[in-house]
Design an enzyme around this catalytic site. Sequence first.
Site, PDB file in Angstrom:
ATOM      1  CB  CYS A 203      -0.921  -0.030   1.227  1.00 35.67           C
ATOM      2  SG  CYS A 203      -1.970   1.420   1.364  1.00 35.67           S
TER       3      CYS A 203
ATOM      4  CB  CYS B 253      -0.589   2.631   3.999  1.00 35.67           C
ATOM      5  SG  CYS B 253      -2.028   1.880   3.303  1.00 35.67           S
ATOM      6  CG  ASP B 254       3.116   1.319   4.419  1.00 33.12           C
ATOM      7  OD1 ASP B 254       2.652   1.829   5.452  1.00 33.12           O
ATOM      8  OD2 ASP B 254       2.907   0.142   4.076  1.00 33.12           O
TER       9      ASP B 254
END
Length: 313
Positions: free
Chosen positions: A134, A137-138
């Site tokens: 992701c 997200c990261d």
Amino acid sequence: MLKEQIIIIGNGPAGCSAAVYAARAGLKPRVFAGDLPCGLLTQTSEVENFPGFTDGIDGLDLVMAIQMQAEKFGAVVDYDTVTAINFTPGKHTLTTADGREFTTPAIIIATGAVPRFTGVPGEERLRGRGVSACATCDGAFFKGVPVVVAGGGDSAMEEALFLTRFASHVHLVHRRDTFRASAIMVERARAHEKITFHLNSLITEITGNDEVDGVLITDKNTNATELIPAKGFFAALGHIPSTALFKAAGVATDDNGYIVVENNTSLTNIPGVFAAGDCMDPRYRQASVAAGNGVKAALDAEKYLADYAAKQQ
Ligand code: NDP
């Protein structure tokens, strides 16, 4: 054994939308949130294409809004996971992780899908230490360092382009030289000065002791290997539907594990068992489509329960 009129498994856009309709029909659905409450949409940041939100909406906020709407009408969200299931038309039974047992005539499966990984050495060990599925997200953890994205679909192109905001360079590794991704996305990625394509290449190992320090790739045509120095590895390889429990209990799936539904409905092969969202939809995988499928499942279940009640009299 606790009795419910209807149980919905999964509280992503499909499960929550099904819950809105089922609750509004007075069925007081119990909705199990499972291991990833609110589903995969919580791992996206902004959702720009859900109809009705001109300025976009945060993924978690979107699902929470649908869930609160369902709760307003009487849905009960249960933050537990279904661990065992037995399908017996009229009295399906479920067991949860905390050991409770439920029986119900109607179940909507809306368990979604999980990201696919390559399974190569190093990947599992370094999950969360440079290995991710992701970018939204990261991605911000990879400022000024090189990263690798694997895959040749729209997700891979989107993630590669997104990661250029942070990474010093993005290497896109794909096992073929043609793409599932739309031409416009491929062109955008190809045109980006920070992205290098490695085609016909297999990921063979993710290297690093405590965190990722490289990705080993092998050219399919020449067998030549190359170690790409990288601090991040992003798998953008599509998804696997979360259906193993139901398949083992008799729900029909296709070869890839997606639940098979009767033409243009949510009906599975088991009476009183319905499916909605990414667990039955290999094609569209959109929150709005999942929500629509959730609505269909609730309407199908409502009709089934009415017919079932009539037969009991
Ligand atoms: P896709 O299934 O489209 O692509 C998966 C990619 O991963 C393929 O290129 C596939 O290779 C590759 N792959 C799968 N398994 C492996 C493996 N074990 N090793 C190496 N490579 C592998 O998934 P996406 O998540 O990209 O897209 C899913 C759906 O979501 C699509 O309909 C897409 O259009 C949509 N989407 C739309 C977006 C947008 O419009 N903005 C953004 C993201 C997704 P191969 O091609 O060789 O099989």
